[in-house]
Scaffold this active site. Structure first.
Site, PDB file in Angstrom:
ATOM      1  N   GLU A  20       0.742  -1.253   0.222  1.00 46.37           N
ATOM      2  CA  GLU A  20      -0.188   0.003   0.144  1.00 46.37           C
ATOM      3  C   GLU A  20       0.919   1.287  -0.061  1.00 46.37           C
ATOM      4  O   GLU A  20       0.561   2.352  -0.580  1.00 46.37           O
ATOM      5  CB  GLU A  20      -1.020   0.142   1.225  1.00 46.37           C
ATOM      6  CG  GLU A  20      -2.057  -1.081   0.972  1.00 46.37           C
ATOM      7  CD  GLU A  20      -3.075  -0.701  -0.033  1.00 46.37           C
ATOM      8  OE1 GLU A  20      -2.927   0.545  -0.523  1.00 46.37           O
ATOM      9  OE2 GLU A  20      -3.669  -1.655  -0.554  1.00 46.37           O
ATOM     10  N   TYR A  43      -6.340   6.610   4.271  1.00 43.45           N
ATOM     11  CA  TYR A  43      -6.635   5.493   3.016  1.00 43.45           C
ATOM     12  C   TYR A  43      -5.706   4.477   3.494  1.00 43.45           C
ATOM     13  O   TYR A  43      -6.020   3.199   3.629  1.00 43.45           O
ATOM     14  CB  TYR A  43      -6.031   6.014   1.610  1.00 43.45           C
ATOM     15  CG  TYR A  43      -5.857   4.801   1.040  1.00 43.45           C
ATOM     16  CD1 TYR A  43      -7.156   4.256   0.346  1.00 43.45           C
ATOM     17  CD2 TYR A  43      -4.491   4.518   0.558  1.00 43.45           C
ATOM     18  CE1 TYR A  43      -7.033   3.054  -0.533  1.00 43.45           C
ATOM     19  CE2 TYR A  43      -4.391   3.285  -0.421  1.00 43.45           C
ATOM     20  CZ  TYR A  43      -5.789   2.263  -0.864  1.00 43.45           C
ATOM     21  OH  TYR A  43      -5.524   1.375  -1.610  1.00 43.45           O
ATOM     22  N   ASP A  74      -9.505   4.352  -3.201  1.00 43.74           N
ATOM     23  CA  ASP A  74      -8.532   4.857  -3.880  1.00 43.74           C
ATOM     24  C   ASP A  74      -9.099   5.254  -5.082  1.00 43.74           C
ATOM     25  O   ASP A  74     -10.174   5.469  -5.431  1.00 43.74           O
ATOM     26  CB  ASP A  74      -7.355   3.711  -4.044  1.00 43.74           C
ATOM     27  CG  ASP A  74      -7.870   2.431  -5.247  1.00 43.74           C
ATOM     28  OD1 ASP A  74      -9.270   2.582  -5.368  1.00 43.74           O
ATOM     29  OD2 ASP A  74      -7.116   1.836  -5.603  1.00 43.74           O
TER      30      ASP A  74
END
Length: 362
Positions: free
Chosen positions: A45, A128, A146
């Site tokens: 990520e 996020y 996203d």
């Protein structure tokens, strides 16, 4: 389509069409009891921020070969981490990656926290990333949004408010859609739908499991969503790079940038400041030390997030006797340059300096 039915429909599609990714546990393996590794999810990520899956795969595999656990990454030298990251861009991510590994290994005993709230306390982890790790690694219920998710939901619900103002609405919709069961798989399913079917151009609506529920399916409006506020024009900054080459060995003089700021902690060739009003006609006067500097033909062009850069390149061939007045500098032999922590713009500068001049140029 009710949220429960939408989730069930998409998860059924994902079970058949999930992308095989090196950090992902396939839906079949998850159903057979395999648990995602939080370290691999976190690493992927962080790497995927502002970067494509295609670009990340090789870096992810290189990192996990060198440092298969968060403890091994924490034990690594920061310089080695920066070298391994070189070329991936957004170098503050690499610095925060090392800080986060140190924190997880030292404060949390090598185990990542499993809630958004605790994950947000770690260096380099924003809303996020915290939601993605909590959901994908630990199956916590969270809204993971996203760029792919923004595109899918903007079209599904015909959200015409431009980004970034539309983000709260999209996040709320994602929270409503995300099921209590298999939330991690659902988040990845929406991402895969955006990456492979609901693409920015020419979305394959006839292949979409949500086609019947989509507010814009098959229409010209689909490609216009999500809408984005007009981008500000990027300014152009100028500067000069000075590449000193040892005429006997081919070694190049390099130095380390300050630890903070743009490209912090990375390696560079000596150069000037970068500014919009830099005087390119007098660039040679800004050389870091006296040497037979020769200006190379053309210039190096590079684009950062907030500005364009144009670099005038100079080269000097000389005897390598120390590092003339430069702090934290060294001579790097030709067979070591590839492994240095050189960002892309510096690799461009080196390539331009080391390329032989064409006949008639200069």
């Amino acid at each position: 389509m009710p949220p429960a039915s939408a989730a069930e429909t998409l998860l059924s599609w994902y079970d058949r069409h999930a992308r095989p990714l090196p950090w992902r546990v396939s839906p079949r393996n998850r159903q057979q009891g395999e648990v995602p590794d939080p370290y691999r999810i976190w690493l992927s990520e962080v790497m995927l921020q502002q970067t494509t899956v295609a670009a990340v795969k090789a870096y992810f595999e290189k990192f996990t070969r060198a440092w298969p656990t968060v403890e091994t990454l924490a034990a690594a030298a920061e310089e080695d981490v920066m070298k391994a990251w070189a070329g991936l861009g957004y170098y503050s991510r690499a610095r925060n990656l090392k800080k986060c590994a140190d924190t997880v290994a030292g404060k949390y005993g090598g185990r990542f926290p499993d809630t958004e709230e605790e994950l947000l306390k770690l260096p380099g982890i924003g809303p996020y990333t915290a939601a993605a790790i909590a959901t994908i690694a630990f199956d916590r219920h969270a809204a993971v949004v996203d760029g792919n998710v923004e595109r899918v939901l903007s079209r599904l619900f015909r959200i015409e408010t431009p980004l970034p103002d539309a983000k709260p609405e999209i996040r709320a919709k994602m929270g409503d859609l995300t099921p209590q069961a298999r939330p991690g798989d659902f988040a990845q399913a929406v991402m895969d739908l955006g990456a492979t079917v609901c693409t920015p151009r020419r979305p394959a609506c006839v292949l979409c499991p949500w086609m019947s529920a989509c507010a814009v399916q098959g229409s010209a409006l689909a490609e216009s969503l999500p809408r984005k506020a007009p981008k500000k024009e990027k300014p152009t900054r100028y500067g000069a790079a000075f590449v000193a080459v040892d005429r006997n060995t081919g070694a190049v003089l390099l130095r380390r940038r300050p630890p903070s700021g743009l490209l912090g902690g990375m390696t560079e060739v000596p150069g000037t400041h970068w500014s919009e009003d830099f005087d390119r006609s007098a660039a040679a006067q800004d050389a870091p030390f006296p040497a037979p500097w020769t200006q190379k033909t053309g210039e190096v062009k590079h684009t950062f997030t907030h500005f364009h850069l144009r670099l005038t390149i100079f080269r000097a061939d000389l005897e390598a006797t120390g590092t003339p007045g430069l702090e934290d500098a060294w001579w790097s032999a030709p067979d070591r340059i590839e492994g240095e922590a050189l960002p892309t713009v510096m690799r461009k500068a080196l390539a331009a300096a080391l390329e032989p001049e064409r006949p008639g140029s200069g």
